[in-house]
Design an enzyme around this catalytic site. Sequence first.
Site, PDB file in Angstrom:
ATOM      1  N   ASP A 346      -5.556   8.139   4.475  1.00 27.93           N
ATOM      2  CA  ASP A 346      -4.819   7.049   4.186  1.00 27.93           C
ATOM      3  C   ASP A 346      -5.216   6.455   3.049  1.00 27.93           C
ATOM      4  OD1 ASP A 346      -2.924   4.981   4.627  1.00 27.93           O
ATOM      5  OD2 ASP A 346      -4.654   3.848   5.256  1.00 27.93           O
ATOM      6  N   ARG A 347      -4.723   5.663   2.193  1.00 26.44           N
ATOM      7  CA  ARG A 347      -5.195   5.104   1.026  1.00 26.44           C
ATOM      8  C   ARG A 347      -5.814   3.632   1.223  1.00 26.44           C
ATOM      9  NH1 ARG A 347      -1.988   3.077  -4.456  1.00 26.44           N
ATOM     10  NH2 ARG A 347      -2.136   1.171  -3.249  1.00 26.44           N
ATOM     11  N   ASP A 348      -4.729   2.841   1.471  1.00 29.43           N
ATOM     12  CA  ASP A 348      -5.281   1.392   1.585  1.00 29.43           C
ATOM     13  C   ASP A 348      -5.822   1.064   3.019  1.00 29.43           C
ATOM     14  OD1 ASP A 348      -4.113   0.867  -0.902  1.00 29.43           O
ATOM     15  OD2 ASP A 348      -2.209   0.783   0.258  1.00 29.43           O
ATOM     16  N   TYR A 357       0.089  -4.503  -1.021  1.00 35.44           N
ATOM     17  CA  TYR A 357       1.225  -4.435  -2.207  1.00 35.44           C
ATOM     18  C   TYR A 357       0.437  -4.544  -3.606  1.00 35.44           C
ATOM     19  CZ  TYR A 357       4.203  -5.500   1.713  1.00 35.44           C
ATOM     20  OH  TYR A 357       4.938  -5.501   2.799  1.00 35.44           O
TER      21      TYR A 357
END
Length: 512
Positions: A346-348, A357
């Site tokens: 996963d990135r964030d 965002y």
Amino acid sequence: MSRSSLVDYTVVIPTIGRPSLTRLLEAVADAAASGPPPRQIVVVDDRRTCQPLELTDTSIPITVLRSGGRGPAAARNAGWRAATTEWVAFLDDDVLVSPDWCARLCDDLRDLPPETAGSQAVLRVPPPDGRRPTDDERRTVGLVDAPWITADMAYRRAALAAVDGFDERFPRAFREDSDLALRIVQAGFEVVWGSRQTDHPLRNGSWTASIRVQAGNADNALLRAKYGRHWRQLIHERPGRLGRHLLTTAAGTATVAAALASRPRFAAATGALWTLLTVQFAAPRMAAGPRTLRELSVVAFTSTLIPPVAVYHRAGGAWRFRRVDPVPAVAEERRRPSGPRAVLFDRDGTLIVNVPYLADPAGVQPVPGARKAVEDLRARDIRIGVVSNQSGVAKGLIDADQLAEVNARVVELLGPFDTWQQCLHDSGDGCECRKPAPGMVLAAAKSLAVDVADCVLIGDTAADAQAALAAGARAVLVTTQGVGGPPTFRPAGVPLASTLTEAVAVAVGASR
């Protein structure tokens, strides 16, 4: 009702082509007209021959699959694996749902906590008019209070994936549903009763039905091999009659053998015992049903045959499943290499600090140890990828160019990744890619040309773990490196690491 509050579900119906299927499909379509409809209905034709399956036209998309006559467990597996929704609602093809079934199902599922994996309907069995149910009909009446049966049962797809679905060694509609629910419960989930009600009409079986169902004793042997001698208590089943059936069979066999050996006294003694045991078995069966000559004759005849037939099937099952591992997946997993071929991130909150965002590349801040973690994987020749929900695009909070610039900055700081999979939809869009749906994990495995079972997804939320499990991959959760805290829910068996470095070590070094 907002789209985000709708329940995303698929209806799966295994069938052998009974006429009642058309009636059920029409009932589901009628119920969908006044409640949230399923995304699709998956009908799994489990007949051995490829005969045409007559289906009624509905406004709900219907997908027909074939499972080759391997039984309802295999048919249901084919059905839920074809689904991409969060929930899978199983219906038997001979039940009849209420006019508000879709609405009641969604009410049952909407507010369930993540640790609740299943919701069972309340079954109603309409009694026969003006008489007691027959011996064959009483088996259907017994479904009313039975836990975990899949005549109308909804499961989270992630939970089904976590336990690898139904055990296809159960070849008939008997015990396969209890076995599944028990494994789900033992995996740390729970199954609850819902408020929806579904009718299950009485079956009109032949006079030999009670003899033919004794084949289920082989399934009992499989449960005994898997869970030990207390398996009945584990699935909330009343004590069985196998011991008395064995004694009855032994007495009858001894009577015949003594008669053939010209030992009349011994034959008389064992014959009296056999008669007593048979009468004790037949009398309550007769008392519970209608007092017609046909029913009394059927019960008397079948009471003499059921004990030896039950013993025969149980013995055959015990022999067939004599080498079954108490944990069925162990043998397979021991053959599988412990290390993954691909690690997905996963990135964030996992690779970079979570900034909601994020639109400015200058805000990209890798979590401590991220660069070394991905470099170690590259050095091991393990493929790496990113699977990331980016609903900010759908919300209009960031645009595609800003997202690309942020991703480019991630690559600049951490190095290249072998695949990028991103979902740009919002939570209410009903897509197949947004986690916890498995779409991006499956797409990443396909892009990397590896088996999804050889992938591990490292993320910081329950949705990450559920997406991995639903796809058939492994998962490791890491304490989030941005807003919030540790994941609020962690599926059973998914390890939790305090740092990304630790999560990668677990992913690479832990056995499945």
